[in-house]
Design a protein around this motif. Sequence first.
Motif, short mmCIF file in Angstrom:
data_model
loop_
_atom_site.label_atom_id
_atom_site.label_comp_id
_atom_site.label_asym_id
_atom_site.label_seq_id
_atom_site.Cartn_x
_atom_site.Cartn_y
_atom_site.Cartn_z
N GLU A 1 -5.24 13.33 -2.50
CA GLU A 1 -4.76 12.49 -1.39
C GLU A 1 -5.51 11.17 -1.33
OE1 GLU A 1 -5.14 14.84 2.15
OE2 GLU A 1 -3.18 15.78 1.87
N LEU A 2 -6.83 11.23 -1.54
CA LEU A 2 -7.64 10.02 -1.52
C LEU A 2 -7.23 9.08 -2.65
CD1 LEU A 2 -9.96 8.46 -0.24
CD2 LEU A 2 -11.52 9.71 -1.72
N GLY A 3 -6.97 9.64 -3.84
CA GLY A 3 -6.52 8.82 -4.97
C GLY A 3 -5.19 8.14 -4.68
N GLN A 4 -4.26 8.88 -4.09
CA GLN A 4 -2.97 8.29 -3.73
C GLN A 4 -3.12 7.20 -2.68
OE1 GLN A 4 -0.50 11.60 -2.58
NE2 GLN A 4 -0.40 12.42 -4.67
N THR A 5 -4.00 7.44 -1.72
CA THR A 5 -4.24 6.44 -0.67
C THR A 5 -4.84 5.17 -1.27
OG1 THR A 5 -4.59 8.20 0.94
CG2 THR A 5 -5.42 6.01 1.52
N VAL A 6 -5.80 5.34 -2.19
CA VAL A 6 -6.44 4.18 -2.81
C VAL A 6 -5.40 3.40 -3.63
CG1 VAL A 6 -8.10 3.49 -4.59
CG2 VAL A 6 -8.77 5.12 -2.83
N GLU A 7 -4.54 4.11 -4.37
CA GLU A 7 -3.49 3.44 -5.14
C GLU A 7 -2.55 2.66 -4.22
OE1 GLU A 7 -1.46 6.23 -7.62
OE2 GLU A 7 -3.23 6.65 -8.83
N ALA A 8 -2.17 3.26 -3.09
CA ALA A 8 -1.28 2.59 -2.15
C ALA A 8 -1.95 1.34 -1.58
CB ALA A 8 -0.86 3.54 -1.05
N LEU A 9 -3.23 1.46 -1.22
CA LEU A 9 -3.95 0.29 -0.68
C LEU A 9 -4.11 -0.80 -1.74
CD1 LEU A 9 -6.70 2.04 1.46
CD2 LEU A 9 -4.77 0.70 2.29
#
Length: 156
Positions: A29-37
Amino acid sequence: MSHQPQADEPAGAPTPDELREQVEHTRDELGQTVEALAAKADVKTQAKEKAAAIKEQAAEKAALAADQVRHTAAQAAEMIKEKTPDPVLDKAAHAAAQVRDSVTHAGHLAAARAPEPVREKAEAASTMARANRIPLVAAAAALAFFLLLRHRRRRT
């Protein structure tokens, strides 16, 4: 190696496997959030994508407008042709042939004497005129019809 809850552990405490699974899920989830940001922060890419979308929309609108102009010009040419008497059409055809011959002759003379950049631009204009032949013919027919009507009105 299975983990058995011991007497000092609370009954609802997660096992080490469950904790690893939670950590892995949180990492995803953190990786996906970082990619989105990162995608939101990449203004240059967003601007390129937006420019490409606008360019595509403009090309579609230009093609649609060109089709409409061609259709309208073809309708106008057909209407003019239907309403123009045969002698007038014959005179217009004869005048067009004379103009075509004169322009061809003038073009040959100009091509022989013109510098290379001028020849290239003339060739580009000629190509564009060939690509838009129907609107040009319709405009020429309309002009010829207008000039003949004007000439007739002056004679009477």
